[in-house]
Structure formats: C-alpha cells, structure tokens
Design an enzyme around this catalytic site. Structure first.
Site, short mmCIF file in Angstrom:
data_model
loop_
_atom_site.label_atom_id
_atom_site.label_comp_id
_atom_site.label_asym_id
_atom_site.label_seq_id
_atom_site.Cartn_x
_atom_site.Cartn_y
_atom_site.Cartn_z
N GLU A 172 0.82 -1.22 0.00
CA GLU A 172 0.00 0.00 0.00
C GLU A 172 0.86 1.26 0.00
O GLU A 172 1.88 1.32 0.66
CB GLU A 172 -0.94 0.02 1.20
CG GLU A 172 -1.94 -1.12 1.24
CD GLU A 172 -2.96 -1.10 0.11
OE1 GLU A 172 -2.91 -0.19 -0.75
OE2 GLU A 172 -3.81 -2.00 0.08
N HIS A 223 -2.76 16.19 -11.82
CA HIS A 223 -2.11 14.97 -11.35
C HIS A 223 -2.36 13.88 -12.38
O HIS A 223 -3.49 13.46 -12.60
CB HIS A 223 -2.66 14.51 -9.99
CG HIS A 223 -2.14 13.14 -9.62
ND1 HIS A 223 -2.95 12.12 -9.18
CD2 HIS A 223 -0.87 12.62 -9.67
CE1 HIS A 223 -2.20 11.04 -8.96
NE2 HIS A 223 -0.95 11.32 -9.25
N LEU A 224 -1.28 13.45 -13.01
CA LEU A 224 -1.36 12.47 -14.08
C LEU A 224 -0.65 11.20 -13.63
O LEU A 224 0.57 11.11 -13.67
CB LEU A 224 -0.71 13.05 -15.34
CG LEU A 224 -0.92 12.33 -16.66
CD1 LEU A 224 -2.42 12.17 -16.97
CD2 LEU A 224 -0.23 13.09 -17.79
#
Length: 425
Positions: A49, A288-289
């Site tokens: 995570e 945000h890509l």
C-alpha cells in the site's frame, strides 16, 4: 508540571501532552502519583500500500484511539515509521525508519488525538518490545448468507505469518525496519466492520500495555466524511518546511501567493474554517497524471498521453490559464514525450540534495501542496494521491467545481467525475 516535566498542551478531551520522561499521561489536578501509565496502540499496513492510502488508515486508527479513550483508559497512538514504499523509487536513497515529523506537523496531530513517534515509544516503554501483535484478516468463509455484520473472532491465520519465532521465544518481523524490535505474542483475528469493532477486544480480552494491529487497513472508517473524519484529516497538517518549499515554488514559477490566491493559511488547524468558494487559487492549472501501475491497472479510465494533453489544453483555454503544473510518476520515456507535447508545463524537480532532505514522500507532498493551490485541478480516476488533493482544496475553501475533476480514458463511455465529500466542522 514538574512531576512529568511537560509543557501543558490541552487536547480536545482535556488531556495533556505525553510526558516522555514518565512514559505516561498527566492530568491537571494530579499529584506526584499522577503519572498514569499509558496504553500504546501501534499499527502497520499491508506492505504494497502507498503513502496516500496509509494516510487514510491513520484516520481510522485515530478514530479507534478516541473510542478507546472514551472508556477512560489513557491510550496513545504510536505512529508507524515510514519506509520502503513501492512508489518511492529514487534508487540511491535510504528511505527507511522515517519519523512522521519529517512529513507532518506533530503538534497539529496531537491537537486531535495523543500520538508519539515510534522512537519515543521505545524510550517510554523501556525497550523495543511489543506485548501483543494482532494480525487482522477477513473471514475465510466470506460473508455468511451474503449478509454483512460487524464481528471479530480469533481464528487460525489464513495467510502465511510474516513473523517468525526466535530461539528465545520472541517474534521477529518487519517492524518498520527496526530489526531489534520483538513481539511477545502474535495472534490472528478475523475482523469485519468499522475501526471501533476492535475496541472491546482491546479493552476486555487483552491485558497487554502495548498492542499492535497489523494489516490495519482491514478495518473500515467509523464515520467516513463525518465531523470526526474531517477533524483528523484537518489535523494532518504538512510539515512546515515542505509547505514553505511549495509556497516558494508557487511564487517563483507560478505567480501564486496566498494573498493574491485568497488562500490564507493558519498554523492552527482548529482555527481554520474557509468559506466554500472563498479560495481563488493561483493562475495555473494543477494536474495529477498518474501513470506506471495505473496504465495497466486501470486501463479503461486512464487516458493516453495525447488524450491527457488534449484535455489539459482545452481546460487552459476554457479557464484562461497560460501555465500548467504537472505532478506525475511517468517514467523517463513518457516524460520526454510529455515535454514534447506540452513544452510549457511546469514541474517541481528536486535536486539531489533536495531529494536527500525531503525524500520521495516529501516531494510528493510538495507536489500535492502546489496542486492544492491551483485555480483549477484535474486528477486521475480512483487515485488516492488525487483524493488527498481534493481534501486539501476542500480545507482551503475552493469551489468544488474547480476540484472534483478527473481525466477520462480515451474510449471511456461514461466518465463519472469524483464524488464531492463536503467538509464538516
């Protein structure tokens, strides 16, 4: 105060800050015997995570500690050191045993719930021993009769235990890279429900002073998006040095300051209450890509680079913005292509010294902070990195229309936009 040598700092529940030299808590009106021994709650999360999901699990654990403290026991949450995350891919950096204080303001966290760093726990606890580790897991049989109910039971471990017994009968494990840490007991618990479902187990069945919940992400939020959720989320103030780097970058490269952007910031989160729509944001588009694992993990709802650039250009035109700030984890090949397609994009590119100082986690926070101050933001579908930016913008008082936006896949038929989780004070 001399009893425990501490600075008075009131919590919302009237408790004081931990007194590190008596390993416990002190309340006003208590005499020399007033050093109450605290109980320690530690936790860890499934290793794959990422940083932003782990921030979400912290909110669940803070809520659990509040529940435990309501019963009168002085529980304190021990913050799990950061390290070895999948997204932290700077090859030459030793990123392990990183305290929370490098990324977040501890005094801000402590104004919501009592927390201490792991090394403080070792000092207060008289050594790196954890009494009991509870490994959380789902029920092997799934939901019985297809109906959901909250329950907890001690059960055989489903997966191979990540702990092994040494010749002295202690358990060794990952323990955030602290090899000297040992656990006295390890048990598997099947749990289904909200974070507080585990409270009775910790209060009645376990006499240990220190308990660690492993795989803490198994528990759900007690009050997702409610007041308690937002209190904890608002208390997760980024470390001041990271915010200052972001602010400095905004003013130098994006013509953006808190005065002109209407984004005043208070060091004390309990006093911050921005009116929705009051923030204007800097004269740039925040993007945000997400690439890498998202390209193959979420193919349908992630655009090609060409598709993303087309959307970016149309948003810049629509909102009359001539600058775009891009946060992305694209690899070198994609980066070259992106620069070709979008030559005027601005990025925060840390020097080697910066990276050593801020680490990959700090750089990600700086990226989020800059995106959070943009006039208009667009993120990636189901990315927790984008979600955290949504929350940051909600705290700063942006109009939801400028925040809850995502890229659509090139062939995606129904491009559902992110849900607006309204801040609750």
């Amino acid at each position: 105060h001399s009893v425990c040598g501490l600075v008075a700092h009131k919590f919302q529940d009237g408790h004081q800050l931990p007194a590190s030299n008596c390993g416990s808590w002190w309340r006003p009106g208590q005499g020399a015997e007033g050093c109450l021994h605290a109980k320690y709650l530690l936790y860890d999360v499934n290793p794959p995570e990422g940083f932003n999901l782990r921030r979400d699990v912290y909110i669940r654990m803070a809520s659990l500690v509040k529940t435990l403290r309501k019963e009168g026991d002085d529980w304190v949450l021990v913050l799990p050191p950061w390290g070895r995350l999948y997204h932290w891919q700077s090859p030459n950096l030793h990123q392990i045993r990183i305290p929370w204080g490098e990324f977040f303001s501890l005094t801000s966290l402590q104004a919501n719930v009592p927390v201490i760093e792991y090394e403080e726990f070792i000092a207060e606890n008289g050594g790196p021993f954890i009494d009991h580790v509870l490994v959380l897991q789902n029920y092997a049989e799934g939901w019985t009769d297809g109906k959901w109910e909250e329950k907890v039971d001690e059960r055989p471990c489903i997966e191979k235990l990540m702990y092994s017994k040494d010749k002295h009968g202690y358990y060794r494990g990952w323990f955030w890279g602290y090899e000297e840490t040992r656990a006295r007991n390890v048990t598997c618990l099947s749990a289904q429900g909200h974070a507080s479902v585990i409270a009775p187990v910790l209060q009645k069945n376990i006499t240990a002073t220190s308990v660690m919940l492993d795989r803490a992400e198994t528990l759900l939020h007690d009050h997702y998006a409610g007041k308690d959720y937002w209190n904890t989320r608002r208390s997760m103030v980024f470390a001041k040095h990271l915010r200052l780097i972001g602010d400095n970058f905004r003013s130098r490269h994006l013509n953006s300051t808190d005065e002109t952007d209407h984004t005043p910031y208070s060091e004390d989160w309990t006093r911050m209450k921005a009116k929705p729509g009051s923030a204007k944001g800097g004269p740039y588009l925040g993007v945000h890509l997400r690439r890498k694992d998202f390209i193959w993990g979420h193919r349908e709802d992630v655009p090609s680079l060409k598709g993303a650039v087309k959307k970016i250009r149309s948003l810049m035109k629509k909102h009359k913005l001539d600058k775009v700030f891009v946060a992305t984890d694209a690899d070198d090949e994609e980066m070259k292509e992106l620069k070709k397609l979008l030559p005027d994009m601005v990025r925060f590119e840390p020097s080697t010294e910066d990276l050593e100082l801020f680490k990959d986690g700090g750089v990600a926070i700086i990226d989020q902070w800059i995106c959070a101050h943009a006039r208009f933001f667009i993120g990636t579908s189901v990315s927790t990195f984008s979600f955290r930016i949504h929350e940051e913008r909600e705290i700063l008082g942006f109009d939801p229309k400028t925040t809850y936006n995502r890229f659509c896949g090139d062939t995606e038929k129904e491009c559902e936009q992110p849900t607006h989780w309204k801040i609750v004070y």
